[in-house]
Design an enzyme around this catalytic site. Structure first.
Site, PDB file in Angstrom:
ATOM      1  CG  ASP A   1     -16.337  14.661  75.384  1.00  0.00           C
ATOM      2  OD1 ASP A   1     -15.186  14.865  74.946  1.00  0.00           O
ATOM      3  OD2 ASP A   1     -17.321  14.424  74.645  1.00  0.00           O
TER       4      ASP A   1
ATOM      5  CG  HIS B   1     -18.363  25.310  73.669  1.00  0.00           C
ATOM      6  ND1 HIS B   1     -19.215  24.550  72.894  1.00  0.00           N
ATOM      7  CD2 HIS B   1     -18.315  26.530  73.072  1.00  0.00           C
ATOM      8  CE1 HIS B   1     -19.685  25.284  71.890  1.00  0.00           C
ATOM      9  NE2 HIS B   1     -19.145  26.486  71.985  1.00  0.00           N
TER      10      HIS B   1
ATOM     11  CB  THR C   1     -20.376  19.566  64.675  1.00  0.00           C
ATOM     12  OG1 THR C   1     -20.996  20.844  64.856  1.00  0.00           O
ATOM     13  CG2 THR C   1     -19.282  19.678  63.625  1.00  0.00           C
ATOM     14  CB  SER C   2     -25.731  20.050  62.720  1.00  0.00           C
ATOM     15  OG  SER C   2     -25.895  20.963  63.797  1.00  0.00           O
TER      16      SER C   2
ATOM     17  CG  ASN D   1     -21.902  15.683  60.492  1.00  0.00           C
ATOM     18  OD1 ASN D   1     -21.800  15.348  61.671  1.00  0.00           O
ATOM     19  ND2 ASN D   1     -21.433  16.832  60.037  1.00  0.00           N
TER      20      ASN D   1
END
Length: 249
Positions: A107, A122, A195-196, A220
């Site tokens: 983003d 990514h 983020t997991s 988290n």
């Protein structure tokens, strides 16, 4: 002093004593900006099959369906604005504590918040190019497209124009991998936010830092794959916790 306040002070102390701190971020850091986690209920993957709209196969075989998805995704991302979590990481970089942000997000919100050293595993949805001849295109054109204009075809070779993101079936950019390896080898602290850790190879980075004697700060909500390796864990939204860490610094 409350237990949560003690954790913020402990996190700030770990950051101050670090010589090379990295941040690893994922979808959770951008939820407050209006971009839901694609994998969460109500996210884009609950309404679209990622292999059918965001894969190398789909680009070649079903470009119109790809662009039906992209019309929604690109518009949503372009409308989003950085939130206090993004701004806090940029502030940590300005203060000299944070060396780089490694993100799974597409983003561009870290850059828009002011972060200068951002590695995108990514890719980013702010750039576009022809899948065939690589001619580059402006994001504004993508935002002006309607359903009658898709799939967007290259004016030069009539190939399909696509965003500069890593689709399913494609490789993470080699430059991003090489730069990440260099940074991780030097890192003594990693701050994980939003983020997991379920997606490789990004999810393995905190373990690399831990295995070489470094520390892990985790911000988290709920259970993650980092719980057994986190030295300091804040079970709070990133947009709440990260500004408080900056305040403690």
């Amino acid at each position: 002093m409350s237990n949560s306040e003690k954790l913020y002070q402990e996190a700030a102390g770990a950051i101050r004593s670090s010589e090379c701190m990295l941040a690893l971020t994922g979808a959770g850091i951008s939820v407050a900006s209006g971009i839901p986690d694609f994998r969460s209920p109500g996210g884009l993957w609950s309404r679209y099959d990622p292999q059918a709209v965001a894969s190398d196969w789909a680009l070649e075989n079903n470009p119109r369906q790809v662009w039906e998805f992209l019309l929604e995704a690109v518009g949503m991302i372009a409308a989003a604005k950085p939130n206090p979590a993004h701004e806090s990481l940029a502030r940590m970089e300005d203060m000299g504590y944070l060396k780089a942000v490694i993100t799974q997000n597409i983003d561009n919100l870290h850059q828009r918040a002011g972060s200068r050293k951002v590695i995108e595993f990514h890719g980013g949805a702010g750039t576009f190019y022809c899948h065939k001849c690589k001619k580059k295109y402006n994001q504004q054109k993508a935002l002006e497209l309607t359903r009658k204009d898709i799939p967007w075809l290259c004016s030069q070779c009539y190939g399909v124009v696509r965003p500069g993101v890593v689709f399913f079936g494609e490789q993470i950019p080699e430059q991003a991998l090489q730069e990440t390896r260099r940074l991780v080898l030097a890192a003594d602290l990693v701050l994980v936010a939003g983020t997991s850790g379920d997606v490789a190879p990004a999810g393995t980075l905190p373990r690399w830092v831990k295995e070489q004697g470094g520390r892990v700060i985790e911000v988290n909500l709920g259970r993650t794959s980092f719980q057994n390796i986190s030295d300091i864990r804040l079970d709070e939204p990133a947009e709440t916790a990260l500004p408080r860490i900056v305040e403690a610094l």
